[in-house]
Write an enzyme that holds these catalytic residues in place. Sequence first.
Site, short mmCIF file in Angstrom:
data_model
loop_
_atom_site.label_atom_id
_atom_site.label_comp_id
_atom_site.label_asym_id
_atom_site.label_seq_id
_atom_site.Cartn_x
_atom_site.Cartn_y
_atom_site.Cartn_z
N CYS A 1 57.14 95.68 24.36
CA CYS A 1 56.48 94.59 23.65
C CYS A 1 56.85 94.54 22.18
O CYS A 1 56.55 93.58 21.48
CB CYS A 1 54.97 94.71 23.80
SG CYS A 1 54.46 94.39 25.48
N HIS B 1 51.65 90.94 18.16
CA HIS B 1 51.94 90.88 19.59
C HIS B 1 50.64 90.56 20.33
O HIS B 1 49.58 91.07 19.99
CB HIS B 1 52.50 92.23 20.04
CG HIS B 1 52.60 92.36 21.53
ND1 HIS B 1 53.28 91.43 22.30
CD2 HIS B 1 52.08 93.27 22.39
CE1 HIS B 1 53.19 91.78 23.57
NE2 HIS B 1 52.46 92.88 23.66
N ASN C 1 50.27 87.93 27.98
CA ASN C 1 51.24 88.82 27.35
C ASN C 1 52.64 88.47 27.88
O ASN C 1 52.96 88.74 29.03
CB ASN C 1 50.87 90.27 27.68
CG ASN C 1 51.81 91.27 27.02
OD1 ASN C 1 52.82 90.90 26.44
ND2 ASN C 1 51.47 92.54 27.12
N1 ACO Z 1 39.13 91.86 37.27
C1 ACO Z 1 37.96 92.49 37.50
N2 ACO Z 1 37.83 93.82 37.31
C2 ACO Z 1 38.92 94.50 36.89
C3 ACO Z 1 40.16 93.88 36.66
C4 ACO Z 1 40.24 92.50 36.87
N3 ACO Z 1 41.38 91.81 36.66
N4 ACO Z 1 41.03 94.81 36.25
C5 ACO Z 1 40.37 95.99 36.21
N5 ACO Z 1 39.09 95.80 36.60
C6 ACO Z 1 38.04 96.80 36.73
C7 ACO Z 1 38.59 98.20 36.86
O1 ACO Z 1 38.92 98.49 38.21
C8 ACO Z 1 37.42 99.02 36.36
O2 ACO Z 1 36.50 99.15 37.40
P1 ACO Z 1 35.72 100.56 37.65
O3 ACO Z 1 34.97 100.80 36.37
O4 ACO Z 1 34.88 100.27 38.82
O5 ACO Z 1 36.81 101.56 37.87
C9 ACO Z 1 36.79 98.16 35.29
O6 ACO Z 1 37.27 96.81 35.53
C10 ACO Z 1 37.18 98.56 33.88
O7 ACO Z 1 38.59 98.74 33.83
P2 ACO Z 1 39.31 99.27 32.53
O8 ACO Z 1 40.75 99.58 32.82
O9 ACO Z 1 38.47 100.33 31.90
O10 ACO Z 1 39.24 97.97 31.62
P3 ACO Z 1 39.61 97.85 30.11
O11 ACO Z 1 38.46 97.34 29.35
O12 ACO Z 1 40.32 99.07 29.60
O13 ACO Z 1 40.70 96.67 30.13
C11 ACO Z 1 43.08 96.27 30.05
C12 ACO Z 1 41.91 96.82 30.86
C13 ACO Z 1 42.83 94.83 29.76
C14 ACO Z 1 44.37 96.44 30.83
C15 ACO Z 1 43.16 97.07 28.72
O14 ACO Z 1 43.13 98.46 28.99
C16 ACO Z 1 44.39 96.76 27.91
O15 ACO Z 1 44.51 95.69 27.34
N6 ACO Z 1 45.31 97.73 27.74
C17 ACO Z 1 46.46 97.59 26.86
C18 ACO Z 1 47.50 96.65 27.38
C19 ACO Z 1 48.70 96.67 26.43
O16 ACO Z 1 48.57 96.63 25.22
N7 ACO Z 1 49.90 96.79 26.96
C20 ACO Z 1 51.03 96.99 26.09
C21 ACO Z 1 52.00 95.99 26.18
S1 ACO Z 1 52.79 95.81 27.72
C22 ACO Z 1 54.47 96.17 27.47
O17 ACO Z 1 54.89 96.86 26.58
C23 ACO Z 1 55.44 95.63 28.50
#
Ligand code: ACO
Length: 329
Positions: free
Chosen positions: A112, A253, A283
Amino acid sequence: MRAIISGVGHYVPDKILSNSDLEKMVDTDDEWITSRTGIKERRILDKEKGTSYMATKAAQVVLEETRTSPEELDLILLATVTPDMPVPSAVSFVQRDLGASNSWGFDINGGCTGFMCALTTGTQFIESGRHQKVLVIGADKMSAITNYEDRTTCVLFGDAAGAVLLESSGKDDLGIQDFIMHLDGAGAESLTIAGGGSIYPASHETVDKKMHYIYQDGKTVFKHAVVGMADVSAKIVERNNLGDNDIRFFIPHQANYRIIDAAAKKIGLDPERVVININKYGNTTAATIPLAMSETYRSNKLQKGDWVVLAAFGAGFTWGSVLLRWALD
Ligand code: ACO
């Protein structure tokens, strides 16, 4: 000698994949996606087209608007994690389709942060005096590497391309002024596409195990992204003796609204100065920053001399910030 951005453009596919569409595909809902990420919809490229298609379209906008003929280009840098195919580089197709017959080029995989890796690389070729016109593109067809059965990733990504033209300027006070770039391979395994490379070449087994799709440890990436992006953004402002009010736009980003918010708060920017379009596109990896820059420019909000901070975090881990002074009228 400074490198200035003398043109900016973007391309997004027409097809929209909304949160309500995703509700029908996986166990998710609009409320979860919106509150956790800020995303409402994303664009999806036709199956039979590749990243170079979008990259070429974005590049054509820049060439047309700057009245640059493709033959004038010295170098094309394409940041992407989704090249059309492993070999040759995706920029080979872009160079061919643009008709940029005097240009060389290569792909850059910086996750990214890829666009910023390409922008800072292109800047060196301009500042050294070696090249006069460098086209820098960020483009990704994330739909090609997204598992639409995995709700933890499929809600996040979209397809797009953005491009800028770099040229030299005699004026020291315009253009790319400073950058801070980092790589920390300790985070390498937190964000991967493991299949199809030299450790796990494509096989029935890699496909069965869905190793050709993007995998991320979302929580770990999130934690590092908040700290990394906020730190480099604050540092580049401080070390250039700028105050919060000097920064006209922070163009980060677009991975998650909450990461952007945390970074903006750390440099004390009010929301009006923070460019956010993640709601419309999700993203788009290497494309987010030039796409957001192009939209801001097209809404007539950027003026010559404005200070702009770019910041990104992504696979590698890679992260960084760029400070520039807008050079276009
Ligand atoms: N819909 C409903 N529930 C979901 C979904 C969804 N789409 N996705 C996950 N959940 C659930 C999970 O299973 C979890 O359930 P559980 O508690 O029963 O296990 C709960 O929601 C919480 O999940 P978390 O992973 O803790 O959610 P979080 O608040 O961390 O958000 C996210 C997840 C959005 C992916 C976040 O961690 C994030 O933005 N991470 C960084 C992404 C990023 O910056 N990537 C870098 C760039 S990519 C690149 O370089 C190519």
